[in-house]
Design a protein around this motif. Sequence first.
Motif, PDB file in Angstrom:
ATOM      1  N   THR A   1       0.746  -1.273   0.011  1.00 33.60           N
ATOM      2  CA  THR A   1      -0.118  -0.015  -0.104  1.00 33.60           C
ATOM      3  C   THR A   1       0.870   1.376   0.071  1.00 33.60           C
ATOM      4  O   THR A   1       0.424   2.201  -0.159  1.00 33.60           O
TER       5      THR A   1
ATOM      6  N   THR B   1       0.302   6.450   1.048  1.00 32.49           N
ATOM      7  CA  THR B   1      -0.269   5.181   1.300  1.00 32.49           C
ATOM      8  C   THR B   1      -1.849   5.130   0.749  1.00 32.49           C
ATOM      9  O   THR B   1      -2.571   5.884   0.891  1.00 32.49           O
ATOM     10  N   TYR B   2      -1.909   3.919   0.090  1.00 33.21           N
ATOM     11  CA  TYR B   2      -3.183   3.725  -0.535  1.00 33.21           C
ATOM     12  C   TYR B   2      -3.995   2.721   0.124  1.00 33.21           C
ATOM     13  O   TYR B   2      -3.454   1.993   1.000  1.00 33.21           O
TER      14      TYR B   2
ATOM     15  N   ASN C   1      -5.162  -0.045  -0.952  1.00 30.44           N
ATOM     16  CA  ASN C   1      -4.814  -1.379  -1.370  1.00 30.44           C
ATOM     17  C   ASN C   1      -3.845  -1.417  -2.658  1.00 30.44           C
ATOM     18  O   ASN C   1      -3.750  -0.218  -3.327  1.00 30.44           O
TER      19      ASN C   1
ATOM     20  N   ARG D   1      -2.935   1.606  -5.756  1.00 29.96           N
ATOM     21  CA  ARG D   1      -1.688   2.082  -6.064  1.00 29.96           C
ATOM     22  C   ARG D   1      -1.559   1.958  -7.226  1.00 29.96           C
ATOM     23  O   ARG D   1      -0.658   2.886  -8.053  1.00 29.96           O
TER      24      ARG D   1
END
Length: 324
Positions: free
Chosen positions: A179, A291-292, A294, A298
């Motif tokens: 992530t 920060t994603y 999932n 990303r």
Amino acid sequence: MPITSVTKDPEKVTLTVVADFAVPVTRLWDAYVDPRQIEKFWGPPQWPATFTRHDVAPGGRSDYYMTGPDGEESHGYWKFLTVTDGESFEVEDGFATNDGEPKTDMPSMRMTFSFEATPQGSRLTTITYFNSAEELEKLLAMGMQEGMTAAMGQIDDILADLTSYAASLATSHQLLSDTKVRISRIIRGSVEQIWKAHHEPALLRRWLKGPDGWEMSDCQVATTPGEHYRYAWRQEGGNAGFALIGELLAAEPPYRAVTTESMEGAPGPATLNELTLAPVSEGTLLTFVITYDNAEMRDMILDTGMVSGMEASYARLESEVLGS
């Protein structure tokens, strides 16, 4: 092997490591400031490190983990107590849980890193201060000295690799986890200049223009945690456009800002963006850790050409704002 001496002092409860390098102090300092470089040598060869945060500034913090041959992770942190650019820094060093919280059942230490010039290049003196003789012996029994020796044995190759270091002046990205992505760029300007260029609307409009043929149509900047921002772009002479919105969660001028970010009107969770600025010999190292929600999100955003678009913006920042 760069290490020239290792001294254990039971009375002062310290461990002192001295290492000499055939490079200028600025080169050695930059290797410790840049997360892309320090993670190549901070962990022993069998336990390479990954830095998910690295704020080399007073009050800053580093979060990292080392991954063993079987995939086991060992997490640690630094809290920066003092920083004198190009000369020294002092940290609280400790073990952490997988969530980044200090481990209460393991000791923390105070460490000083002092950089000085020598006739042959530079010297790094690292002093670790333990809370007690028992803690000193416990950590030495766990292999601390051997780990430091093995880790520092890798630094020479990193310092000598000037070609790839120079190439890293352009915007690049590294995948830190499923992530997290780290975006890095060295910008030829001071930390204060880069911070100002990110937080003054008149300057932002000059370099954050979006794709070719677009212009910034709205620039609402957040300067205090809790405030929201909105950046919008539209085609020159047209009506098509888009906007990014978010909230400023934390700000430590001129070194660090944490925001959320999402596309206005688009479904899905916001990203968490952590901006860090650090002075290096070439100017300022800008680092974004994104920060994603999932890995799919990303990869989808990276595939849009985001990194090349950021490079175009940072090149414009250098030429049209800092170069003016």
